[in-house]
Design a protein around this motif. Structure first.
Motif, PDB file in Angstrom:
ATOM      1  N   UNK A 319      19.649  43.088  25.850  1.00 20.41           N
ATOM      2  CA  UNK A 319      19.212  42.636  27.174  1.00 20.41           C
ATOM      3  C   UNK A 319      18.427  41.345  27.028  1.00 20.41           C
ATOM      4  N   UNK A 320      18.991  40.252  27.481  1.00 16.99           N
ATOM      5  CA  UNK A 320      18.384  38.944  27.361  1.00 16.99           C
ATOM      6  C   UNK A 320      17.856  38.500  28.728  1.00 16.99           C
ATOM      7  N   UNK A 321      16.937  37.561  28.693  1.00 22.30           N
ATOM      8  CA  UNK A 321      16.413  37.010  29.928  1.00 22.30           C
ATOM      9  C   UNK A 321      17.503  36.154  30.585  1.00 22.30           C
ATOM     10  N   UNK A 322      17.756  36.380  31.840  1.00 21.92           N
ATOM     11  CA  UNK A 322      18.741  35.588  32.557  1.00 21.92           C
ATOM     12  C   UNK A 322      18.138  34.302  33.097  1.00 21.92           C
ATOM     13  N   UNK A 323      16.826  34.324  33.376  1.00 20.73           N
ATOM     14  CA  UNK A 323      16.184  33.139  33.926  1.00 20.73           C
ATOM     15  C   UNK A 323      15.562  32.316  32.803  1.00 20.73           C
ATOM     16  N   UNK A 324      15.553  31.002  33.003  1.00 22.86           N
ATOM     17  CA  UNK A 324      14.930  30.129  32.020  1.00 22.86           C
ATOM     18  C   UNK A 324      13.412  30.206  32.117  1.00 22.86           C
ATOM     19  N   UNK A 325      12.707  29.918  31.017  1.00 19.28           N
ATOM     20  CA  UNK A 325      11.245  29.918  31.084  1.00 19.28           C
ATOM     21  C   UNK A 325      10.741  28.884  32.089  1.00 19.28           C
ATOM     22  N   UNK A 326       9.545  29.094  32.595  1.00 18.02           N
ATOM     23  CA  UNK A 326       8.975  28.184  33.580  1.00 18.02           C
ATOM     24  C   UNK A 326       8.742  26.802  32.952  1.00 18.02           C
ATOM     25  N   UNK A 327       8.776  25.762  33.762  1.00 19.07           N
ATOM     26  CA  UNK A 327       8.485  24.413  33.234  1.00 19.07           C
ATOM     27  C   UNK A 327       7.100  24.364  32.591  1.00 19.07           C
ATOM     28  N   UNK A 328       6.946  23.465  31.668  1.00 17.12           N
ATOM     29  CA  UNK A 328       5.681  23.346  30.955  1.00 17.12           C
ATOM     30  C   UNK A 328       5.351  21.871  30.786  1.00 17.12           C
ATOM     31  N   UNK A 329       4.123  21.590  30.401  1.00 11.23           N
ATOM     32  CA  UNK A 329       3.684  20.201  30.246  1.00 11.23           C
ATOM     33  C   UNK A 329       3.248  19.878  28.817  1.00 11.23           C
ATOM     34  N   UNK A 330       2.552  20.800  28.172  1.00  9.48           N
ATOM     35  CA  UNK A 330       2.024  20.466  26.848  1.00  9.48           C
ATOM     36  C   UNK A 330       1.872  21.725  26.003  1.00  9.48           C
ATOM     37  N   UNK A 331       1.930  21.536  24.701  1.00 11.22           N
ATOM     38  CA  UNK A 331       1.639  22.583  23.717  1.00 11.22           C
ATOM     39  C   UNK A 331       0.484  22.094  22.854  1.00 11.22           C
ATOM     40  N   UNK A 332      -0.557  22.899  22.744  1.00  6.52           N
ATOM     41  CA  UNK A 332      -1.744  22.503  21.984  1.00  6.52           C
ATOM     42  C   UNK A 332      -1.940  23.438  20.800  1.00  6.52           C
ATOM     43  N   UNK A 333      -2.167  22.842  19.637  1.00  4.00           N
ATOM     44  CA  UNK A 333      -2.566  23.571  18.437  1.00  4.00           C
ATOM     45  C   UNK A 333      -4.018  23.208  18.152  1.00  4.00           C
ATOM     46  N   UNK A 334      -4.882  24.213  18.110  1.00  4.94           N
ATOM     47  CA  UNK A 334      -6.314  23.974  17.916  1.00  4.94           C
ATOM     48  C   UNK A 334      -6.791  24.698  16.660  1.00  4.94           C
ATOM     49  N   UNK A 335      -7.173  23.922  15.637  1.00  3.64           N
ATOM     50  CA  UNK A 335      -7.727  24.491  14.412  1.00  3.64           C
ATOM     51  C   UNK A 335      -6.804  25.480  13.720  1.00  3.64           C
ATOM     52  N   UNK A 336      -5.505  25.237  13.762  1.00  2.90           N
ATOM     53  CA  UNK A 336      -4.535  26.169  13.203  1.00  2.90           C
ATOM     54  C   UNK A 336      -4.545  26.100  11.678  1.00  2.90           C
ATOM     55  N   UNK A 337      -4.640  27.269  11.044  1.00  6.58           N
ATOM     56  CA  UNK A 337      -4.583  27.379   9.582  1.00  6.58           C
ATOM     57  C   UNK A 337      -3.576  28.457   9.206  1.00  6.58           C
ATOM     58  N   UNK A 338      -2.921  28.240   8.096  1.00  4.07           N
ATOM     59  CA  UNK A 338      -1.972  29.243   7.606  1.00  4.07           C
ATOM     60  C   UNK A 338      -1.871  29.135   6.091  1.00  4.07           C
ATOM     61  N   UNK A 339      -1.830  30.294   5.443  1.00  2.00           N
ATOM     62  CA  UNK A 339      -1.592  30.335   3.999  1.00  2.00           C
ATOM     63  C   UNK A 339      -0.597  31.442   3.721  1.00  2.00           C
ATOM     64  N   UNK A 340       0.323  31.201   2.813  1.00  3.46           N
ATOM     65  CA  UNK A 340       1.356  32.181   2.501  1.00  3.46           C
ATOM     66  C   UNK A 340       0.758  33.327   1.688  1.00  3.46           C
ATOM     67  N   UNK A 341       1.328  34.513   1.803  1.00  2.00           N
ATOM     68  CA  UNK A 341       0.754  35.684   1.111  1.00  2.00           C
ATOM     69  C   UNK A 341       0.660  35.505  -0.390  1.00  2.00           C
ATOM     70  N   UNK A 342       1.610  34.797  -1.004  1.00  3.53           N
ATOM     71  CA  UNK A 342       1.606  34.645  -2.458  1.00  3.53           C
ATOM     72  C   UNK A 342       0.960  33.339  -2.891  1.00  3.53           C
ATOM     73  N   UNK A 343       0.223  32.715  -1.984  1.00  2.00           N
ATOM     74  CA  UNK A 343      -0.407  31.443  -2.320  1.00  2.00           C
ATOM     75  C   UNK A 343      -1.508  31.655  -3.352  1.00  2.00           C
ATOM     76  N   UNK A 344      -1.503  30.803  -4.369  1.00  2.00           N
ATOM     77  CA  UNK A 344      -2.521  30.896  -5.422  1.00  2.00           C
ATOM     78  C   UNK A 344      -3.732  30.046  -5.081  1.00  2.00           C
ATOM     79  N   UNK A 345      -3.485  28.938  -4.396  1.00  2.00           N
ATOM     80  CA  UNK A 345      -4.579  28.033  -4.065  1.00  2.00           C
ATOM     81  C   UNK A 345      -5.562  28.694  -3.112  1.00  2.00           C
ATOM     82  N   UNK A 346      -6.817  28.335  -3.265  1.00  2.00           N
ATOM     83  CA  UNK A 346      -7.849  28.921  -2.413  1.00  2.00           C
ATOM     84  C   UNK A 346      -7.778  28.357  -1.001  1.00  2.00           C
ATOM     85  N   UNK A 347      -7.427  27.079  -0.862  1.00  2.00           N
ATOM     86  CA  UNK A 347      -7.365  26.490   0.472  1.00  2.00           C
ATOM     87  C   UNK A 347      -6.031  26.831   1.132  1.00  2.00           C
TER      88      UNK A 347
END
Length: 565
Positions: A319-347
């Motif tokens: 069951x998929x959405x038949x309607x398209x998502x609503x219009x949008x203006x901007x996407x904001x990333x604020x202070x985003x951090x990510x580290x992979x599970x097998x990452x050796x580095x501390x940062x």
């Protein structure tokens, strides 16, 4: 749990199989009684009357009844087995599809192992129930019959059977860890099987690499799996050997004690021995059922470790959405951090990153290898969840409706996969005429044909396969197009066509474009160039030379084939 849902869905068939099993058990008792009566009284002299109505025909009649009832129950169980395996595979496939990309990204071999081995181990858990009911009933009927022969001998036999079941329960607890180790060892073997397929070209060109793979990886994994398999099956075999020895030992002692100490009549001992031998079948099945239950339980625990929850009802992924998502203006990333599970580095592998993507922009992401470009793209499309920081669309967290947010994206990953059917955003197959127009646009009309929305060939060069992936993006026609070094495998002419015609044409239609690129000669075409280094944004600028992007909006619609440069 899935087994409970299966029982609820097929309870009529299960009850039917159990009823037939009970009828088969009752028939077996009648046949046993008839055999004992024949053994005690002897067969009558041969005559036509005896032949028509004598014990021979009575015995044959009950044999036919036994055959019909037992065969019918087995046929029903076979159908139930097929239904259960199909249900398991369907539900596991759905759950693997619904599982977060991050959980499954580095465990692709777990999919194959679970759909093959775990299904085979779990299915008998439901099918063993009618057979277990049959054998339990049969054992109770045999025990009731033996009680009519000699209660004293039955008590002696019960002591030995109690020891058998107690030993089986203890062994199951001891072997639980061994079963888990065997399942993990087999999963590693499945992973290396995938290496053989994915790395076949490299190993064909480098025999030393193939030798190292076999000697250092494949063979040790096979040996570990073999060692665990030997331990597990040795324990199970010892359990069966113990059960068989106790059963026959008990019969031996019953005969000895019956003659030497109890002074029972020979006929009583013979009848009891025949009944005890019949009882051995159900007892052995009940003991072996513990083996199937232990295997199935180990597979269930493995599925839980992988991240599947079989106690939840599967959602209908169709069951998929038949309607398209609503219009949008901007996407904001604020202070985003990510580290992979097998990452050796501390940062962290990426971050902290703060940036904004505005609707209709053409953004290039640049940087050296390992700078975090692909990770940023996965975070932006919400396939990875940030460990810190937030991603919002028009000020609302994407977590509020992550499905609707993801439906804004289409594109080509660095490790993209091609599906044979070309579908639009709603999952409908596109017309062949439309697909042929795009094949012509992408210069693939001679290499690939289409029939009822299915492409005839997917085994092409990497550059041509990327063009087919771009065709799929055209078909989905979503708001945001992303490309992970799409042009890296194109010839110089189509690379230029991609940057100077394809991307500007998408932008002219209001699409937002996020492209990872190393082609600095085309950076001036972008509205913004975001540069990453060591997982952080070190610059976020407009066109490098400061001049407006050189967009060509005079192109015709993608619905009409363009002349390739």
């Amino acid at each position: 749990m899935i087994l409970k849902r299966f029982v609820r869905r097929h309870y009529r068939s299960l009850l039917g199989a159990a009823s037939l099993s009970c009828a088969s058990a009752g028939t077996t008792i009648v046949l046993l009684s008839h055999i004992n009566a024949l053994a005690s009284g002897g067969a009558p002299a041969f005559s036509m009357g005896a032949l028509v109505a004598g014990p021979l025909w009575i015995g044959l009649f009950w044999l036919v009844v036994l055959l019909v009832t037992h065969a019918s129950s087995q046929w029903m169980l076979a159908r139930l087995g097929g239904d259960l395996v199909a249900q398991l595979r369907s539900e596991l496939s759905r759950q693997f599809i619904e599982m977060d990309y991050e959980k499954l990204a580095d465990r692709k071999h777990a999919v194959f192992g679970s759909l093959i081995e775990d299904v085979a181990n779990i299915a008998p858990l439901a099918l063993v129930a009618p057979l277990l009911a049959y054998n339990l009933l049969l054992a109770m009927l045999y025990a009731g019959y033996l009680a009519t022969v000699s209660v004293t001998l039955l008590c002696i036999l019960a002591l030995f059977l109690t020891a058998t079941f107690a030993a089986s329960i203890c062994l199951e607890r001891i072997m639980r860890t061994k079963f888990d180790e065997l399942r993990q060892a087999n999963e590693k073997v499945f992973e290396y099987f995938r290496f053989i397929s994915d790395g076949k070209k490299e190993m064909s060109l480098n025999p030393a690499r193939a030798t190292h793979f076999m000697r250092e990886l494949m063979l040790p994994a096979v040996v570990r799996a073999r060692s665990n398999m030997v331990k597990v099956h040795t324990g199970l075999g010892l359990n069966e050997a113990w059960s068989m020895t106790v059963m026959y030992g008990s019969i031996f002692l019953i005969v000895y004690l019956g003659h030497a100490f109890l002074a029972l009549p020979q006929g009583t001992i013979i009848h009891f021995v025949i009944g005890a031998i019949f009882l051995g079948g159900p007892v052995n099945f009940i003991v072996s059922a513990g083996r199937q239950a232990t295997l199935g339980a180990a597979s269930l625990r493995h599925l839980e470790r992988v991240g599947l929850k079989l106690d939840t009802m599967p959602r209908d992924i169709g069951s998929q959405r038949e309607s398209r998502p609503h219009p949008w203006c901007r996407i904001d990333m604020e202070g985003v951090c990510y580290s992979y599970p097998d990452s050796i580095a501390a940062k962290p592998a990426l971050g902290p990153v703060s940036l904004r993507i505005t609707r209709g922009e053409m953004v290039f992401i640049v940087g050296g290898n390992g700078s975090g470009k692909s990770t940023l793209l996965l975070l932006l499309s919400s396939l990875l969840a940030p460990h810190a920081g937030t991603i919002c669309i028009d000020g609302v967290s994407v977590d509020a409706d992550i499905g609707a947010y993801r439906e804004r994206f289409t594109g080509v990953f660095g490790d993209f996969f091609l599906f044979p059917h070309v579908l639009d955003q709603a999952g409908h197959v596109l017309s062949d005429a439309r697909i042929r127009q795009w094949l012509s646009l992408l210069g693939l009309e001679e290499q690939v044909q289409v029939h009822e929305g299915e492409l005839s060939r997917l085994s092409l060069s990497t550059g041509q396969r990327k063009r087919l992936a771009l065709l799929q993006c055209y078909a989905e026609d979503r708001d945001i197009f992303f490309f992970d070094e799409w042009a890296a495998d194109q010839d110089i002419h189509f690379r230029d066509h991609f940057y100077r015609h394809v991307l500007p044409e998408l932008k002219s239609r209001g699409k937002t474009i996020v492209a990872i690129s190393h082609d600095d000669r085309y950076f001036q075409l972008a509205d913004r160039v975001i540069t990453l280094a060591n997982g952080q944004v070190i610059s976020d600028s407009g066109a490098i030379d400061g001049s407006p992007p050189d967009h060509d909006h005079s192109l015709v619609s993608l619905g009409v084939p363009l002349e390739l440069s």
